[in-house]
Design an enzyme around this catalytic site. Structure first.
Site: not given
Ligand code: CP
Ligand code: NVA
Length: 301
Positions: A133, A286, A218, A130, A258, A103
């Site tokens: 996700q 996830r 988001d 991402h 998310c 990340r």
């Protein structure tokens, strides 16, 4: 050949479909209490240059459930944070580890690392994408509503890493994507254009949500944009997923986020905290989808 997962485009449509089916299967096995340890003796390195709750816990627990081990690597206490070249770090880490998730900020940094790694590298969020996700999101949609092909998905908010991954998902899973973002916060033109006819920007969020099967949002300010919070609160004030917006969507439309969420900003509590909210399934998935991803990258199935 070493396969990486740096964006959703690294897997074919068929590979993504079977990965998502496998994720649901691993979930059922886990819920039944079945022990499944195909990755015994394998080690996952987890490099985090940004904060995380879900990604860290899902990868670490996922690897442990599969019989392997995971190590948390922070730039604060590794040489990565003291300027050791990415190329050197990739060469060394990939001689010791079997798989690595990263990340970080720049997608280019992740790509450089992957280019020098002997083992699979997973994008655990960059400023551009991402993709992990999206695996969980596509699994969650399939579990609640079936095939997403041909459906209408509405993205409300920033043209950010999650929006970019939804654009790639529109291509890979063949759905329509309406993007409601304020001017100045559009997704990157190359990613938008590559989605072709499947994606369009509709400035008016209510119009964009009309007939949606899935509404997604988001945070207004992503990690690394904290100092823009006040500016973004002004720019995004009309881009909130609330009851009025959800009323434009299909009756059985799902809402995804998310997480972490900011109630009263991009979403109201009345939308995210309903008893039938699926965002908690989305978060749980996830774990299952990344277990399927690690199995795929390490065992080729
Ligand atoms: N959704 C997500 O990636 O959450 P974390 O930042 O907590 O990992
Ligand atoms: N767009 C958000 C997603 C967090 C999971 C960020 O990059 O901070």
């Amino acid at each position: 050949m070493t396969r990486h997962f740096l964006s959703l485009l690294d897997l074919s449509h068929d590979e993504l479909q079977s990965l998502i089916r496998r994720a649901s299967e691993l979930k059922r096995m886990q819920h039944r209490g079945e022990i499944h340890t195909p990755l015994k003796g394998k080690n996952l390195g987890m490099v985090f240059e940004k904060s995380s709750t879900r990604t860290r816990v899902s990868f670490e627990v996922g690897m442990s459930q599969l019989g392997g081990h995971a190590l948390f690597l922070s730039p604060r206490d590794t040489q990565l944070g003291r300027g050791e070249p990415i190329e050197d770090s990739a060469k060394v880490l990939s001689r010791m580890l079997d798989i690595i998730m990263i990340r970080t900020f720049e997608q280019e940094k992740l790509e450089l690392f992957a280019a020098h790694s002997q083992v699979p590298v997973i994008n655990a969020l960059t400023d551009r994408y991402h993709p992990c996700q999206l695996l969980a999101d596509m699994q969650t949609y399939a579990e609640h509503r079936g095939n997403i092909q041909g459906k209408t998905v509405t993205w409300v908010g920033d043209g950010n890493n999650m929006c970019h991954s939804y654009l790639n998902a529109a291509r890979q899973f063949d759905f329509h994507l309406n993007i409601a973002c304020p001017e100045g916060y559009d997704p990157e033109p190359d990613i938008l254009e590559a989605a072709g006819e499947r994606a369009k920007i509709i400035r008016d969020p209510l119009e964009a949500a009309s007939g949606a099967d899935l509404v997604v949002t988001d945070v207004w300010a992503s990690m690394g944009q904290e100092e823009e919070q006040a500016l973004r609160e002004k720019a995004f004030s009309k881009y909130q997923v609330n009851d009025e917006l959800m009323a434009q969507a299909e009756k059985d439309a799902l809402f995804f986020h998310c997480l972490p969420a900011h109630r009263g900003e991009e979403v109201t509590a009345s939308v995210i905290d309903t008893p039938d909210s699926v965002v908690w399934d989305e978060a749980e998935n996830r774990l299952h989808s990344q277990k399927a991803l690690m199995e795929f990258l390490l065992l080729g199935r």
